[in-house]
Design an enzyme around this catalytic site. Structure first.
Site, PDB file in Angstrom:
ATOM      1  N   SER A 145       0.852  -1.189   0.000  1.00  0.00           N
ATOM      2  CA  SER A 145       0.000   0.000   0.000  1.00  0.00           C
ATOM      3  C   SER A 145       0.886   1.238   0.000  1.00  0.00           C
ATOM      4  CB  SER A 145      -0.957  -0.030   1.197  1.00  0.00           C
ATOM      5  OG  SER A 145      -1.985   0.907   1.043  1.00  0.00           O
ATOM      6  N   GLU A 150      -1.553  -2.809  -7.814  1.00  0.00           N
ATOM      7  CA  GLU A 150      -2.791  -3.129  -7.104  1.00  0.00           C
ATOM      8  C   GLU A 150      -3.362  -1.821  -6.581  1.00  0.00           C
ATOM      9  OE1 GLU A 150      -3.412  -2.798  -3.599  1.00  0.00           O
ATOM     10  OE2 GLU A 150      -1.461  -1.861  -3.241  1.00  0.00           O
ATOM     11  N   HIS A 169      -4.740  -5.515  -1.350  1.00  0.00           N
ATOM     12  CA  HIS A 169      -5.479  -5.388  -0.100  1.00  0.00           C
ATOM     13  C   HIS A 169      -6.408  -6.587   0.080  1.00  0.00           C
ATOM     14  CE1 HIS A 169      -3.943  -1.331  -0.633  1.00  0.00           C
ATOM     15  NE2 HIS A 169      -4.280  -1.057   0.611  1.00  0.00           N
TER      16      HIS A 169
END
Length: 338
Positions: A142, A239, A308
């Site tokens: 992230s 992502e 995630h």
């Protein structure tokens, strides 16, 4: 990337610095030179840091229990429980914890507590010469993408896109952490073995290249800076979470206009978690991916265990891999640790 993203529930139970941080001069490195950190061993110490979003004492205690269960010792960053608005402390202190953990000879790996936002803010304050001189594992995902890419680009160190301390450290996730970080194996990550996964081939074929990537929003926020690795002949994985499809369209367009997409040898979009088409007329995510990626004529697919999600691969940034878009395989061609 949504700053207020929901943190995953942890299920398995996974330093001091001077008040002034100088502006560090980055030593030039030989192109294509990589440094592999030493592998983890039972009894080693891992350093936990909060370089981005806020955590609380319960998060830290749960993380301590997780790593203790893995046979590791834990050392906490001096500012791990600080808070400054939505950040886990002021920039100087968060960067100080990163620098201190790399300089600490007793610490063998550094794990970020969580993502959120804030990594980009501390990149100018990191001591890349010290990081290069004290190579060790650093892992997260992230928002931690910014640290992973910057450290790889400026220090030549292989970094690891994998679970943060507040992730779900289940058997799936631990399998890849142990195989890659402890056992120094060159692992093959195979999406076809995961029956519940929806995959979409964008362009079939195989390709080899240096593995780079992370959170798509964070990568876009770094464009134009000096903290990104070279892209030529790379395999890019991305992502994201909580982004409407039009935003993914916008970010891929930015990568295209920046001349990045046409340098790649392969492309993998892991998971776009809770990415919706919204209430207005919209293209689908697959349509957007096909429009940007298919003209590149490189092997590519959507739907890998990256992002995630509870079950996630550990991806070494900076080493050579081979991908097979036909069957969804990312094959490491070398070990990522020494």
């Amino acid at each position: 990337m949504n700053i207020n993203r929901r943190r995953f529930i942890t299920t398995l139970g996974i330093a001091a610095i001077s008040s002034q941080i100088p502006s560090f001069v980055v030593q030039a490195r030989t192109p294509n030179t990589i440094i592999k950190p030493p592998r983890l061993r039972l009894g080693d110490t891992v350093g936990l840091i909060s370089p981005a979003g806020i955590v609380d004492s319960a998060d830290v205690e749960q993380a301590r229990q997780t790593f203790t269960a893995l046979g590791l010792k834990v050392k906490l960053g001096s500012h791990i429980l600080d808070n400054y608005g939505y950040l886990a402390g002021i920039d100087r202190d968060r960067a100080g914890d990163v620098n201190a953990m790399f300089a600490d000879k007793s610490v063998k790996a550094i794990i970020a507590m969580r993502g959120g936002w804030g990594g980009n803010r501390i990149l100018p304050l990191l001591n890349y010469n010290s990081i290069r001189a004290n190579p060790k594992i650093i892992m997260g995902y992230s928002d931690i993408t910014s640290l992973l890419l910057a450290i790889n680009a400026r220090s030549g160190l292989v970094t690891f896109h994998g679970p943060v301390a507040t992730s779900t450290w289940n058997n799936f996730t631990l399998k890849y952490v142990k195989s890659i970080l402890f056992d120094a194996q060159a692992v093959t990550m195979n999406d076809t073995l995961i029956t519940q996964l929806t995959r979409e081939i964008i362009t079939p074929g195989k390709a080899k290249g240096k593995l780079v990537g992370g959170n798509l929003s964070v990568i876009n926020s770094m464009l134009g800076s000096s903290y990104l690795p070279t892209w030529k002949d790379s395999i890019l994985f991305v992502e994201d979470i909580g982004e409407d499809v039009y935003r993914v369209d916008r970010m891929l367009n930015q990568l295209k206009n920046a001349g990045i997409l046409n340098q790649l040898s392969g492309f993998v979009f892991g998971q776009c978690t809770r990415c919706s088409t919204g209430d207005e007329p919209s293209l689908t995510l697959i349509q957007v991916l096909q429009e940007y990626i298919r003209p590149l004529n490189i092997p590519a697919w959507y739907g890998s265990m990256i992002g995630h999600i509870k079950d996630k691969f550990t991806l070494p940034i900076g080493i050579k891999v081979e991908i097979d878009a036909n069957i969804g395989i990312i094959k490491m061609l070398e070990a990522a640790v020494s």
